[in-house]
Design a protein around this motif. Structure first.
Motif: not given
Lengths: 191, 191, 191, 191, 191, 191
Positions: F28-37
Motif C-alpha cells: 500500500l505504501g507503493h500505491i500511495g507513492a504512485i498516486r503522489t507521483a
C-alpha cells in the motif's frame, strides 16, 4: 577530404584527450595520430579496445601485448611518458553503455579523437567534443593491411615502428597470425 | 599427411588425456579417435565444448543430449566406463583464459588430442603436450557433413553409432535441425 | 525425522537420478548418499555445483579437483563406473533458470535426490519428483565441519574416503584452506 | 499458405497472450498483428526482444525508444491500454533457458503468437500453445525493408504509424541508421 | 615480522614487477610500497583491481578516478613516469582464471609484490615469484582506516598525498562516501 | 522530516517520471507513492529492479510475478492504465553504468522519484532531477516488514492491496517465503 583535420577546431587546446583503437597491431599511422593529438592536449588517454580478445584473426594479440607494443613504440618515438596513459578496455557489447563505461575507467577527458563513425556518434550523443584526426597514408597504415601482409608473406615491417616489429617476432606473433588463419573454429573447440 | 598420427610420439604412455569436441552430433569418427587415444592414456577426459549452446544450426543439441549420445555410443562400442570422463564446458569467449578454465574444470591431464589449429596453439602456449589424432575417413565422418545430410534428407545414419541414430530420432533431432534451418533469427526473437 | 528416507516412495525404481552437491570436499556422507540413491536408479548423475568457484573459504577446491576426488572415492568404494556420471555445473545466479540450465547440461533424469530446501523447491515447481536421502551421521559428515577441522588442526581424515585424504594432501589442499582463512580479500585484490 | 491464421484454433479465447518482436522499428504490420491477437486474448504481453542492443545496423534503436514507439502507436490506433503490457527482454544467448527466462519476466500467459520458426519450436518444446498470426502485406511491412528504404532515401513513412514516423525524426533516427551503415566496426572501437 | 622485506631476495633485480591494489583511495602507504618496489624492478605495473566497481562503501571510487589519483600522486612524488604503467582490471570472479586474465592484460612481468594471502597463493600456484613488501605504518596507512575517518569526520588528509586529498575534494568524494554509508541498498534499487 | 515532499519543487509538472523499486512484494505504501507521483507527471515509468532475481529471502518473487501484482493492484486502485508503464530491469552490478542502462531501457523521462540514497546520488551525478516522495506510514508499509510478518505468521494482508494478497496466495508465495527461510544455500546447491 575526410582525413583532413579541422584546423579551426583544433587551434583550441584541451586538458585531456581520448584516443580509442584496437591496435592489432600498433603501427606508424597510430604514431602519427598520437603526435597530432598531443599537439592539442596536455595529456592523452590511449584506450586499447576489445581488450579481452586475442588469438583470433581480427584480434591476434592480447591487450597486454598491445600495451607493450605501444609503450615500446612511444619510447622509440621519444614521446614524453608524462603525456599519455594506456588503458585497456573490454567490450561491453551494449552500445548504450559503452561510453559511460569508458568514462568510468579513465580520468576525466574533454575531447575524443576518432575517425570511426559509430565511436563518433556514441560520444556525440553524450555531448562529447569529437575531432577527426588525419591518419598518414591511411590505406597502407592500417592494421588490416598489416595482418594481410603477414599472412601473405609480404613486407609488413616498414609499416610498424622498429620496436613493434621486434616484439612481434619475439612473441612469435607471425606464426600466431598464420596458424589462426587455418583454424576453422574461433572458440577453440574441435568440431 | 596431416591426419597421420606421429607414432614415435605416441609410443609414450600418458596418465590422462584430454579430447575436446562439440559433438554436434557424436559420430563414428569420434569413436575411432577415442579408441586411438585410449591406446595411449590410462584415462581420457572427453570435453563437450560450447556446452551452453543448442537449438542453432551449428549447435543443434544441448550438452545434456550430447553427453547422452556419447555415453550410449561408448557403451555400444564396449569401451570400459572406468577409462573415460565426459565433462561439458561452456565457451568463455576469452581465448587467453580458455585453457586455464578447462584445466580448472577437469582432473589433471598430461596430453591433449586435437587436430584443430587454435586448440592446439592455445594448449602449446601453456606448455601442454599436444598430439594429432587420425580421424577415420575425415571427409565423411564430420559433424558438418552429417547435419548437411540430415537437412537434405540423404543417408546420415551410417555415419553415426546405432545408439546415436536412435537417440536423435527419439528426441526429434531430425525435425529440430530442419526447423532451425528455416529460422531467420538465431536469438529466437521475431523481427 | 528429517533425514529418514521415505521408503514407500523409494520402492519405486527410476531410470536416472540427479544428485547435486558442491563437494567441498567429497566425504563419507556423500558416499552413503550415493549408495542409497543407486539402490533406486539405474544411473545417477552427480552434479558438481558452483563449478566455477575455487580458492575461497567456502569453495576451496576447483571443479576439476572435486571431480577427481569423486572419481577416486567411488573407485575406492567399488561403485560400478557405468552407474554414474559426474557433471560440473556453474552457478547461473538466476534461480528462475537454474533448473532448466541443469536440465540442458545433463541426460534426461526422472528423480532428484536432495535434502536442501531451495533445491527441492525449484525442482518441485517444475514438476520434478524430489526425494530426501538419509545422510549418515549428518553433523559430522558435513563439508563445513571438515573444513573447520582442517583449519583447527583437528582430525578430519576419518570423515573422508582414504583416496580423498590422499588427494587433498597431494594437491596441498590443507595449506590452501589455511591460507585462504587469513586472506581478507575474496577477490584476490590487495586493499 | 503460411501466414493464414488457423481459424479453427483461434476461435478459442485465451486469458493472456505473448507476442515477441524486436520492433526495429515498430510498423503497421505489427499493429495488424496486435489487433488480431487481441481478438483472442484478454490481455497481450508485447515482448521487446534483444532489449540491450542498439546503435547497430540490425538493432538501431534502444529498447526504451522501441517501448516509446509502441506506446505512441497503440495510442494512435486507439487500442485500450488496459489490454496490453510492454516488457523489454534482453537476449540470454542460451536457447535452452530463453523460454524459462521470458516466463520469469512476464505475467503468466497461455498462448504465444509468432511466425518465427525457432521461437515457435522453443515454446512448443516446453508445451506452450503457439499460434501463427497473419501479417498484413508481409513483404512490405517488414522492419528490414523499412531500414533498407531509410538507407536508400526511399519512402518508408507509409509503412509505419504516423506517431512512429514522428518519433523517428525527433530522435534523429534517420541519421543514426545512415551513420551506422558506414561504420565498419560494430563494437564502437577504432581499428 | 611479517612486513619486513626479505632483503636477500630483493637484492635480485627484476625486469618488470606487478603491484595489485584496489586503491580506495590511494594513500601514503602505497607510495612507500611503490618506491620500494621500484628499487628492484626496471618497470612496475600498477594494477587497479575491482575496476568495474564504484559507488559502494568498500569501493567508492571509479577506476578512472583511482587512475587519476595514482597519476597525480606519483607526479607529486617525482616518480619517473617511464618507470610505471597503471592498468585497471575488472574482477573475473573465477579465482582459477584470475592470474591468467591479469597476465593477458599486462606486459610480461617476472615478480609480483603483494602482502595479501590469496593474491600471493594464486600467483605462486602458477610459478610466479612473489615478494612481500613493507607497508609503512600499516595500521594507519590503510584504505579502510581512511574511509572510516572520512565517515566519522576525523583527520584523514594526513594519510594521503596532497594531490589525492585535493582530487577527493574536487570530485565530491567526501560526500559520496557519507551518502553511500546511509544507503541500505547496494544495487541502487529502492526496496 | 525526511519523507515530507518538497512541495515547492513538486508544484512543477513533468512530462514523464521514473519510480524505481524492487516490490518484494508491492504494498500500500507503493500505491500511495504512485498516486503522489502521478499528481506531478503525465506518465510514470515504474521500474521493477533486480528483475532477474527470485526465490531468495530478499527477492522471493520473479519479475513477472511482481509485474502481475502491480498491474492488478493499480487496476484495483482505479489508476488509469494510460498513465503508467511497468518495465523490469535487471541489476547491472556496475554502478557507473546503472543509470545509462535504465535510460536505454525506458522512454525519455525528466524526473526521478526516490527516497533511496544511492539511487538518488547516481541520478543526480548525471544531472537528473530527483524528488523525494512521502511514503505513507513508512515503518509498516515496507516490503521487509511484510516478508518478516509472513515468516512469523503475523497479519500482513492489511499492508498490501487485496488483489496482491490474493495473488500471493494463488502462487503459493507464503510457502515459498517460508521454505526459502530454512534454505541454507542461496545458490540452490547442496553443501
Amino acid at each position: 577530404m575526410e582525413s583532413i583535420v579541422r584546423r579551426d577546431e583544433l587551434t583550441t587546446r584541451f586538458r585531456r584527450g581520448l584516443f580509442v583503437g584496437r591496435f592489432q597491431p600498433f603501427h606508424l599511422g597510430h604514431i602519427g595520430a598520437i603526435r597530432t593529438a598531443l599537439e592539442h592536449v596536455e595529456e592523452l588517454i590511449i584506450v586499447v579496445g576489445s581488450a579481452e580478445y586475442s588469438h583470433s584473426d581480427k584480434n591476434p594479440f592480447t591487450a597486454g601485448e598491445r600495451v607493450e607494443m605501444i609503450r615500446a613504440a612511444l619510447k622509440e618515438a621519444n614521446i614524453d611518458p608524462s603525456k599519455y596513459l594506456i588503458i585497456p578496455i573490454r567490450d561491453v557489447h551494449i552500445h548504450a553503455t559503452w561510453v559511460p563505461f569508458i568514462v568510468s575507467q579513465t580520468p576525466k577527458f574533454d575531447v575524443v579523437f576518432t575517425n570511426e563513425a559509430l565511436t563518433s556518434r556514441l560520444f556525440k550523443e553524450r555531448e562529447y567534443k569529437v575531432e577527426r584526426i588525419p591518419f598518414l597514408q591511411r590505406d597502407d597504415y592500417s592494421a588490416t593491411e598489416i595482418r594481410k601482409r603477414i599472412l601473405k608473406g609480404r613486407n609488413w615491417e616498414s609499416l610498424v615502428p622498429k620496436s613493434v616489429a621486434e616484439l612481434l617476432v619475439k612473441i612469435h606473433g607471425i606464426e600466431r597470425i598464420r596458424e589462426l588463419a587455418v583454424s576453422d573454429n574461433p572458440t577453440g573447440a574441435e568440431k
